[in-house]
Design a protein around this motif. Sequence first.
Motif, PDB file in Angstrom:
ATOM      1  N   GLY A 152       0.828  -1.200   0.000  1.00 30.16           N
ATOM      2  CA  GLY A 152       0.000   0.000   0.000  1.00 30.16           C
ATOM      3  C   GLY A 152       0.866   1.255   0.000  1.00 30.16           C
ATOM      4  N   ILE A 153       1.892   1.231   0.866  1.00 32.42           N
ATOM      5  CA  ILE A 153       2.803   2.388   0.930  1.00 32.42           C
ATOM      6  C   ILE A 153       3.460   2.602  -0.430  1.00 32.42           C
ATOM      7  N   THR A 154       3.873   1.492  -1.059  1.00 33.60           N
ATOM      8  CA  THR A 154       4.506   1.617  -2.379  1.00 33.60           C
ATOM      9  C   THR A 154       3.552   2.281  -3.357  1.00 33.60           C
ATOM     10  N   LEU A 155       2.321   1.802  -3.390  1.00 32.22           N
ATOM     11  CA  LEU A 155       1.336   2.378  -4.310  1.00 32.22           C
ATOM     12  C   LEU A 155       1.152   3.855  -4.023  1.00 32.22           C
ATOM     13  N   LEU A 156       1.046   4.171  -2.741  1.00 30.30           N
ATOM     14  CA  LEU A 156       0.777   5.560  -2.355  1.00 30.30           C
ATOM     15  C   LEU A 156       1.946   6.443  -2.775  1.00 30.30           C
ATOM     16  N   THR A 157       3.146   6.096  -2.253  1.00 30.63           N
ATOM     17  CA  THR A 157       4.306   6.920  -2.592  1.00 30.63           C
ATOM     18  C   THR A 157       4.494   6.950  -4.098  1.00 30.63           C
ATOM     19  N   GLY A 158       4.265   5.806  -4.722  1.00 27.91           N
ATOM     20  CA  GLY A 158       4.446   5.735  -6.166  1.00 27.91           C
ATOM     21  C   GLY A 158       3.567   6.729  -6.878  1.00 27.91           C
TER      22      GLY A 158
END
Lengths: 227, 227, 227, 227, 252
Positions: free
Chosen positions: E109-115
Amino acid sequence: MNTWRIARLVAAKDLRVEWRSRVVLNQVLPFAALVMVMFAFALDNDTVLTRVAPGLVWLATMFSLLVIVQRAFAVETADGALDALQVAGVRLGGIFLGKAIALAAQLAVLELMLLAAAIVLYKTEVVADGIVLLVTTFVAATTGLAFVGTLYGGLAAGAKGRETLLPLLMLPVVAPVLIGATRATEAALGTENATPSDGWPWIGLLTLFAVVFGVGGTLAFGSLIDE
Amino acid sequence: MNTWRIARLVAAKDLRVEWRSRVVLNQVLPFAALVMVMFAFALDNDTVLTRVAPGLVWLATMFSLLVIVQRAFAVETADGALDALQVAGVRLGGIFLGKAIALAAQLAVLELMLLAAAIVLYKTEVVADGIVLLVTTFVAATTGLAFVGTLYGGLAAGAKGRETLLPLLMLPVVAPVLIGATRATEAALGTENATPSDGWPWIGLLTLFAVVFGVGGTLAFGSLIDE
Amino acid sequence: MDSVVQRVVQPVVQPVVALVDVVAVLGSFPALAGASLSVNRGEILLLRGPNGAGKTSLLRLCAGLLPVERGTATVLGCDLVADRTSVRNRVGLLGHSNGLYADLTVADNVRFWGATVGASQHEIDASLTRMGLANRLADVQVAKLSAGQRRRTALACLVARRAELWLLDEPHAGLDATGRDDLDVTLRSAAAAGATVIVASHELERAGALATRVVEVVGGQVRQVAE
Amino acid sequence: MDSVVQRVVQPVVQPVVALVDVVAVLGSFPALAGASLSVNRGEILLLRGPNGAGKTSLLRLCAGLLPVERGTATVLGCDLVADRTSVRNRVGLLGHSNGLYADLTVADNVRFWGATVGASQHEIDASLTRMGLANRLADVQVAKLSAGQRRRTALACLVARRAELWLLDEPHAGLDATGRDDLDVTLRSAAAAGATVIVASHELERAGALATRVVEVVGGQVRQVAE
Amino acid sequence: MTGFMTSTTSPAPSDRAPTSTTFSRALGTAALVGIGWLIVFGLFLSPNDRVQKKGVRILYLHVPSAWLAYLAFIVTAISSAAYLSKRTRSLTWDRLAGASAEVGVLFMGITLLTGSLWGRISWGVYWVWDSRVTTTAFLFVTYLGYLAVRGLGGTHHQRARRSAVVALLSVLEIPLVHFSVEWWRPLHQQESIANGKLSGLMLFSLFIGVVVFTLMYVWLVLHRQRLLAMQDALDDHGLEFAIAERREEAVF
Ligand code: HEM
Ligand SMILES: Nc1ncnc2c1ncn2[C@@H]1O[C@H](COP(=O)(O)OP(=O)(O)OP(=O)(O)O)[C@@H](O)[C@H]1O
Ligand SMILES: Nc1ncnc2c1ncn2[C@@H]1O[C@H](COP(=O)(O)OP(=O)(O)OP(=O)(O)O)[C@@H](O)[C@H]1O
Ligand SMILES: [Mg+2]
Ligand SMILES: [Mg+2]
């Protein structure tokens, strides 16, 4: 007892079923989201995407509608409750309205989510003066879809292999909604520099559709599910 | 008795059910056709259409797959036959293979029809030297889809609100097939002047996918549906 | 306790059920082939007869679920030939299936069916007590119940509906000793309060003891039985 | 006639069913709470007891459908704790639901279940005759049958499976007089031929006359009953 | 319910059984300190990127979270396999799998968000139909599905068997995500780290990021895993009462 009280009763019952089983919440919403992603994925071309985003929102709504309606009537037919309802002399018009209301409530939630998804995924942005049109479109379309869904859901509920008969019955009928809603939404979102004013005529179609199936359903539902 | 005989038995049974009820023939095929038409509606723009036709064929296949799988397991769970099957000691690997075979057979018919529809509706034309690639793609993809469908269909069959859990589980997993098959088909049809040679790498992906789920399913099906 | 059956029934001159040479078809098969039957108010009638004789069909016809093909049928003064739905809100049917909502709790179900005739909370509780469900089971989801507990719930729903004509299809099946006693008490007091009861059953000792009169259904016809 | 039960059973030293302090849970509920039972070859055991006592759970456990939570359970020499699937192909279970394929004909169904143990056409016919289905009904779709006719079909399927251990949940329910006689004859001859039969039922007179021994299931435990 | 194997071993939960040990506390503190370092290096010491300007600093969250999510899912797969193999079958493996998957979903989720935030900066949009971005989304959903399957109910061992199979099948999507950029529509960054396109200080900050995320991962999994163990134990404990209650029915 009068049709309206029955409708409230049935709607409350359906929503309570959803409340206890959480099926739409936990499974249909994610499904709808997935459908959006899949479309975007299959189309795989940003310019195309933004162009057709409104259409896709409504396509996804349509598929989710299928799933929800199927569920709504699976609940009735699983243990022969539909028979029991008829015998209970529950006015069939009442059942129709009741289930339609519950369905519309669930659809509304769903569409809001889809629209949000579309705005993020497909980079469609909402222009201020389109809001009114947008809201009207969603209300009109949702009502129409709920009525059609309930009507044909009831019709298919009696039939053999209902899980597959329903889509066949419903999709062609909702095609007008698909077009109307898409165009209206495009107008609201200003896709291909359409202006809100272009949208209002379509609202007419949607409303007409909703009224026809609302009245028709309330009157005809009985003869449809009565085998 | 050995897994293979069971598989033949179950497959024959499933196909006989279809033969007697004609549900896939009379309802799913038209549904798939409808979906194609709907797409055409939603993105009424010929240039766009021909460009994305391959993607749409596979999208439509995917949705029809959902419907067929649902039906295939509705048949088993309607009257507790799945329990009976387990007690009958029918090897679960056998059930898996059997249902997968029946499913693949039905899918194959469906895809042929969709491709035909695409060629007509979207004016995509098949280039001679793409045929081989095209056929290979369809075989590989169909096998893979049949396996995945059966595996997750069985998993969802045990669950509450199964008609809605299935899509959630299945769609993300079949996404690779969607990509691979779409690209390979594009290559075969020469969409955006892609050449067949571009397609073959994707066949690798599709085959890998089919193998993984075939083996995985035959081994794991038991633990999935065992309640 | 009698509150559950206290709906006032105005004395009727003609018999509650009057069938003359009734023919009714399922698909193409004449499930009822010239059945004649007359039941008076306050009777408890037992329908016996071989499997497939037409008992269920007869009950469904009286409930207005099955159309009259030929002959004349009057139930509670309503002419079923003219309009078979007219009688519905006044009869209660317990079929082979229970007609319950599996996702809802026992109490939810009884409350819903009671509400269709505007039953008060007190009457709902009385119905639950009648079938021995006013305990931990009241708040258990029907899906989790055992077969007999479900049958009890279905009966409680029927009681809550306070019908003038009770139609029961094998009500004793699946009930334990106390459940059967509860059932008999309920039916007797319903009849005593002026309702009419028709029971189809294969448990001749049990149901025979309950009934005030016995007829035999054979080959879609009704045959009087000498005491 | 005996051909249908002629599968050779090699004499077993230990009892066919040996349960010691078995606990089994449904969801979080201990349907079986320390049940101990021992059944010898050739016995016809009747399980009686109130609704929800645990009869069905006990039968499903013996069929390897319900995992053993605590205690030890051995059926036909297979240790269910180690691997509950090992016993399956040797037991036959008739549950509350029939486990039939509604789209197939009576004969189709019996043929399919017979085939799972490699029964010959002659044995299939014998099973049909046993339950009085070797007539016009043999080629009717199960969906069109009456409740009792379905139960007969389910029993015919069970007979065709020639199990060593027969588990029946209320087999008499819904059967007419002749059906009950057919059933009793079948079970007696099966036991005579060396099979073991466990019947759960609420029809104490009927089933009691059939059984060679009676035990009572209460609160998830098994209690011996004095003759 | 836990099967007979572990029901005896799992302790009855006392009302003040903590999920933390001295080790996990040390771990937690280390993670906190590490976060401090990450902020210092990530936001201040490490240089701006020629193209990405300040935007590059998202890298220190984005990439570690992605890699640790991979790791989490792989751990899930391995412990699922461990559960399935007869010799090592134990619900501890199952709980480890579950806990790891939960953390993995969080990190993905963090990856998607930061991405997507980074995308807004460098591509001007939150989302593109780039292969890696999309496959990442699918991976994310797949493990949501995995968690849904864990929630299906049944006994603990049924839960374990079911989800283990799903885990083993799902993990196969990771290579798909990793290599997708080479396959088609590469809009997303290609392998830039492996082929050393980063300055030393950037690389070091990224290294700190990875270390910090690893610490956090271990810490979270430890606690979640213990919590799940307690829930299972609680079920067993509840079972004792339930059995007693059930036996009461027989008295009358
Ligand atoms: C929502 C959008 C995005 C998602 C879902 C996403 C996802 C991922 C994932 C899963 C990885 C791990 C790749 C692997 O090692 O297998 C990754 C790595 C990386 N991402 Fe993103 N990303 C997104 C947007 C971006 C953007 C906008 C940039 C910068 C322009 C970016 C730069 C990178 C870089 C530099 C790496 C390391 C590449 C390597 O050397 O392996 N990402 N991303
Ligand atoms: N479409 C059809 N084709 C042929 N026969 C049919 C069809 N539909 C129903 N039947 C027959 O109609 C009869 C239905 O009778 P019904 O269900 O009323 O029997 P019943 O007296 O309730 O039997 P039971 O005691 O088993 O419940 C059955 O004999 C069934 O086989
Ligand atoms: N999830 C659950 N929560 C609470 N109680 C449950 C749950 N699942 C099952 N039960 C209870 O477990 C018992 C199941 O018993 P079982 O079906 O074996 O009864 P039975 O002896 O077959 O009864 P019957 O005679 O009615 O068939 C019932 O009392 C039911 O209420
Ligand atoms: Mg009947
Ligand atoms: Mg039972």
